[in-house]
Design a protein around this motif. Structure first.
Motif, PDB file in Angstrom:
ATOM      1  N   LYS A 130      13.312   2.248   4.367  1.00 50.85           N
ATOM      2  CA  LYS A 130      13.493   2.307   5.494  1.00 50.85           C
ATOM      3  C   LYS A 130      12.668   1.249   6.009  1.00 50.85           C
ATOM      4  N   PRO A 131      13.382   0.360   7.223  1.00 46.60           N
ATOM      5  CA  PRO A 131      12.523  -0.879   7.453  1.00 46.60           C
ATOM      6  C   PRO A 131      11.254  -0.434   8.226  1.00 46.60           C
ATOM      7  N   MET A 132      10.213  -1.474   8.104  1.00 52.56           N
ATOM      8  CA  MET A 132       8.857  -1.333   8.651  1.00 52.56           C
ATOM      9  C   MET A 132       8.907  -2.074   9.599  1.00 52.56           C
ATOM     10  N   ILE A 186       0.697  -1.001  -0.072  1.00 52.52           N
ATOM     11  CA  ILE A 186      -0.017   0.103  -0.149  1.00 52.52           C
ATOM     12  C   ILE A 186       1.029   1.369   0.225  1.00 52.52           C
ATOM     13  N   HIS A 187       0.518   2.181  -0.910  1.00 51.19           N
ATOM     14  CA  HIS A 187       1.351   3.279  -1.319  1.00 51.19           C
ATOM     15  C   HIS A 187       2.881   3.028  -1.430  1.00 51.19           C
ATOM     16  N   THR A 188       3.925   3.373  -0.670  1.00 53.61           N
ATOM     17  CA  THR A 188       5.189   3.053  -0.620  1.00 53.61           C
ATOM     18  C   THR A 188       5.801   1.890  -0.161  1.00 53.61           C
ATOM     19  N   SER A 189       4.917   0.992   0.431  1.00 60.47           N
ATOM     20  CA  SER A 189       5.431  -0.034   1.124  1.00 60.47           C
ATOM     21  C   SER A 189       6.064  -1.304   0.063  1.00 60.47           C
ATOM     22  N   MET A 190       6.758  -1.942   0.609  1.00 62.38           N
ATOM     23  CA  MET A 190       7.480  -2.927   0.033  1.00 62.38           C
ATOM     24  C   MET A 190       8.098  -4.346   0.893  1.00 62.38           C
ATOM     25  N   LEU A 227       7.227 -13.226   4.736  1.00 61.30           N
ATOM     26  CA  LEU A 227       7.794 -11.947   4.072  1.00 61.30           C
ATOM     27  C   LEU A 227       9.125 -11.536   4.822  1.00 61.30           C
ATOM     28  N   LYS A 228       9.760 -10.832   4.156  1.00 57.60           N
ATOM     29  CA  LYS A 228      11.155 -10.327   5.102  1.00 57.60           C
ATOM     30  C   LYS A 228      11.658  -9.063   4.488  1.00 57.60           C
ATOM     31  N   LYS A 229      12.361  -8.211   5.137  1.00 61.66           N
ATOM     32  CA  LYS A 229      12.786  -6.934   4.910  1.00 61.66           C
ATOM     33  C   LYS A 229      11.640  -5.900   4.538  1.00 61.66           C
ATOM     34  N   LEU A 230      10.498  -6.026   5.209  1.00 54.94           N
ATOM     35  CA  LEU A 230       9.232  -5.017   5.268  1.00 54.94           C
ATOM     36  C   LEU A 230      10.139  -3.649   5.251  1.00 54.94           C
ATOM     37  N   SER A 231       9.448  -2.964   4.359  1.00 56.14           N
ATOM     38  CA  SER A 231      10.189  -1.586   4.043  1.00 56.14           C
ATOM     39  C   SER A 231       9.119  -0.531   3.504  1.00 56.14           C
TER      40      SER A 231
END
Length: 286
Positions: free
Chosen positions: A249-251, A164-168, A237-241
């Protein structure tokens, strides 16, 4: 005397077991109190022009502004369903209820059940909603959804990942039949706007038929997460950002939000348990 001490040891062990389990239960928190929306914040988006409401419209018949925090349409309400309290979502307008606190390192579990009604603009589309986690505190760019990671709650697609938006995030996945599918043991692939891969399909499909209650769980630990549907892992999932001015940036924490997205449904048994790390069975996935 030996029997006395043996019995005493058993009592001590039993008492210790009760204390440990009582401590574990106290760690869990019911996010929904069954009475009202204490601890939650409502946000209702822009109504579809097909709804006849006494709100300002532009020359094309579109409403000019989102409704905001005043849920005068009762998009979200508390009801009794199947003998216990539940959050009823009418689905008439897109919106969210979000926790008023941020959380990180937790296991959240909830149940949902679809109703029958659907509304524009999703009349001809699958029933849709979502569990958002690591969410921001407000909608992005005047839209209805906050920046977040999403565990999809959509008919036949429960457990999918949506940015959602700029999440990855990175997910072990393979490209099959024109879409990306979760495939444990495969190479990790980035999903997000920056690579034009907003979605990864869950695997396996473990939903129950229309009208039955489904249990959805999300485990988060640091910048990793796991989606579970009716007891089966369907995504990790890993490296939620998030991407901020082109910088990842990490989330690792945020609010939890539940969506209204054009379909009638119910949420209940929303329980959050803080965890120090993922259970060993889930750590083996990474």
């Amino acid at each position: 005397m030996l029997k006395f001490f043996s019995g005493l040891i058993v009592l001590v062990l039993l008492f210790s077991f009760v204390l440990v389990n009582d401590k574990e239960r106290k760690k869990s928190k019911d996010l929904f109190n069954g009475k009202d929306f204490n601890g939650w914040i409502k946000y209702i988006g822009m109504p579809h022009k097909s709804l006849q409401l006494s709100l300002p419209k532009d020359s094309l018949g579109n409403y000019k502004e989102p409704i905001g925090s005043n849920d005068f349409l009762n998009i979200f309400s508390v009801v009794q369903e199947d003998g216990e309290p539940a959050i009823y979502v009418s689905g008439r307008v897109f919106g969210t209820i979000s926790t008023d606190k941020e959380y990180g390192n937790y296991h959240i579990s909830l149940q949902y059940k679809w109703g029958e009604k659907k509304y524009a603009p999703r009349l001809q589309l699958p029933r849709d909603a979502g569990l958002l986690y690591h969410a921001g505190d407000r909608p992005m760019q005047n839209r209805v959804w906050p920046l977040a990671q999403e565990c999809q709650i959509q008919q036949d697609d429960c457990g999918d990942y949506w940015k959602i938006h700029t999440s990855m995030a990175q997910i072990p996945a393979q490209f099959k039949d024109s879409s990306w599918v979760y495939a444990p043991g495969s190479e990790y692939v980035w999903f997000g706007d920056h690579v034009n891969r907003p979605r990864c399909n869950k695997n396996p499909d473990n939903e129950k038929p229309q009208g039955e209650w489904n249990t959805v769980e999300v485990y988060t630990s640091g910048d990793s997460s796991v989606h579970v549907v009716n007891g089966k892992v369907v995504m990790h999932l890993k490296k939620l950002s998030l991407s901020e001015n082109g910088i990842k940036k990490p989330m690792t924490k945020g609010r939890i939000a539940l969506q209204s997205e054009g379909a009638e449904l119910y949420y209940r048994r929303i329980v959050l348990e803080p965890i120090q790390q993922l259970p060993s069975s889930l750590r083996q996935l990474f």
